[in-house]
Design a protein around this motif. Structure first.
Motif, mmCIF file in Angstrom:
data_model
loop_
_atom_site.group_PDB
_atom_site.id
_atom_site.type_symbol
_atom_site.label_atom_id
_atom_site.label_comp_id
_atom_site.label_asym_id
_atom_site.label_seq_id
_atom_site.Cartn_x
_atom_site.Cartn_y
_atom_site.Cartn_z
ATOM 1 N N TYR A 136 4.417 6.569 21.313
ATOM 2 C CA TYR A 136 5.500 7.381 20.753
ATOM 3 C C TYR A 136 6.826 6.787 21.201
ATOM 4 N N VAL A 138 10.700 7.044 20.851
ATOM 5 C CA VAL A 138 11.766 7.938 20.403
ATOM 6 C C VAL A 138 12.998 7.689 21.267
ATOM 7 N N ARG A 141 15.647 10.193 22.625
ATOM 8 C CA ARG A 141 15.333 11.107 23.732
ATOM 9 C C ARG A 141 15.027 10.370 25.037
ATOM 10 N N ASP A 145 14.184 1.901 24.139
ATOM 11 C CA ASP A 145 13.602 1.534 22.849
ATOM 12 C C ASP A 145 12.508 0.485 23.078
ATOM 13 N N LYS A 164 3.804 6.535 16.776
ATOM 14 C CA LYS A 164 4.803 7.384 16.127
ATOM 15 C C LYS A 164 6.140 6.717 16.406
ATOM 16 N N CYS A 166 10.159 6.266 15.795
ATOM 17 C CA CYS A 166 11.376 6.940 15.357
ATOM 18 C C CYS A 166 12.514 5.976 15.051
ATOM 19 N N GLY A 187 8.294 9.184 12.598
ATOM 20 C CA GLY A 187 8.802 10.189 13.511
ATOM 21 C C GLY A 187 10.094 10.798 13.008
ATOM 22 N N GLU A 188 10.419 10.531 11.752
ATOM 23 C CA GLU A 188 11.670 11.007 11.150
ATOM 24 C C GLU A 188 11.360 11.743 9.855
#
Length: 293
Positions: A136, A138, A141, A145, A164, A166, A187-188
């Motif tokens: 994941y 994201v 958050r 990256d 996932k 983003c 994820g968007e």
């Protein structure tokens, strides 16, 4: 060739709270509603489920309850990631023991390791369990990256099977660098169709908490080759997505669910109630979508 854990719409389900903790009766009703509406997978204890504010025993109980309630009807994916590799391993092993279908493991937040550190973190988790793992990424958050090259290296590990993602700018590179049977999930919510066009297998969605049928249908229309229908559904969701992310998620989606009389409780601190102007914007958007009167 590995099969995707799921295709279509996986809901990053909220965690309903009451005065004493998790409202399991409400969680059960939400799970039944999602299955009836066509949701393709349940993701429990993710970011939208407020996992950072779930004590470990509560976190484990939410996973166990969801597995038992779903009873094999659709895949259950447990969010077990953290910024502590040991803690992630412990939670992942528990999720495996109670029968989840896969794990969702987030890029470690706050610690801000290196790309090599990311590889070592996820590699350690993967070797501690046999379950398939969805990475994941994201960065909004985690403030870190994960590069496509790091993901591609992790994708060589047998049970790291998906991400996932983003960061939409990574998707094309991931398709080129990763094995053909490595799955990508959007994820968007506002970019589901572009992700699918690049070859993604679906979405892990916030908006599916309030429009599960439409989110499933968006994906299914694309898979069926009805691009015009998929485009129309995606465009229709854009104002809703804007409203659901006008404040930190899952504050707006929980507020929306309460406005829709789902009675899921508030978010836990440090998340707080919406600002009045943003709540008014959310209300008007829900009305225009036909979700409230």
């Amino acid at each position: 060739m590995k099969k995707p854990i799921f295709t279509g719409s996986g809901v990053a389900i909220i965690t309903p709270f009451n005065e004493t903790g998790i409202d399991f009766d409400k969680l059960g009703k939400l799970i039944e509603w999602h299955i009836a509406e066509g949701t393709d997978a349940i993701i429990i204890c993710g970011t939208t489920g407020e996992s950072p504010t779930l004590p470990i025993e509560e976190h484990k109980e939410a996973i166990r309850y969801t597995v038992e309630k779903v009873a094999g009807r659709i895949p259950v994916i447990a969010g077990t990631g953290s910024n502590d590799t040991h803690h992630s391993i412990e939670t992942s092993r528990y999720a495996e023991a109670v029968g989840v279908d896969a794990l969702l493991s987030v890029v470690p937040y706050y610690n801000k390791t290196s790309q090599r550190g990311l590889y070592e973190h996820f590699s350690a988790i993967s070797h501690a369990v046999k379950l398939p793992i969805i990475l994941y990424n994201v960065p909004g958050r985690t403030v870190l990256d994960m590069s496509p090259e790091t993901t591609a290296k992790l994708a060589q590990i047998e049970n790291i099977v998906a991400i996932k993602e983003c960061n939409f700018s990574h998707v094309g590179e991931l398709m080129n660098l990763c094995p053909e049977d490595f799955s990508i999930y959007s994820g968007e919510d506002g970019l589901v169709l572009p992700y699918l066009a690049f070859g993604a297998k679906g979405v892990i969605s916030v908006m599916a908490n309030i429009i599960p049928k439409e989110t499933h249908e968006l994906c299914q229309a694309f898979f069926d080759g009805d691009i015009d229908k998929a485009r129309a559904l995606q465009l229709k969701t854009l104002p809703l997505v804007k409203a659901l992310f006008c404040e930190p998620s899952p504050v707006p989606v929980k507020k929306a669910m309460n406005l829709m009389n789902m009675n899921v409780g508030k978010c836990r601190l440090p998340l707080i109630d919406m600002e009045p102007q943003n709540e008014a914007f959310l209300v008007e958007t829900l009305k225009s979508y036909g979700l409230i009167k």
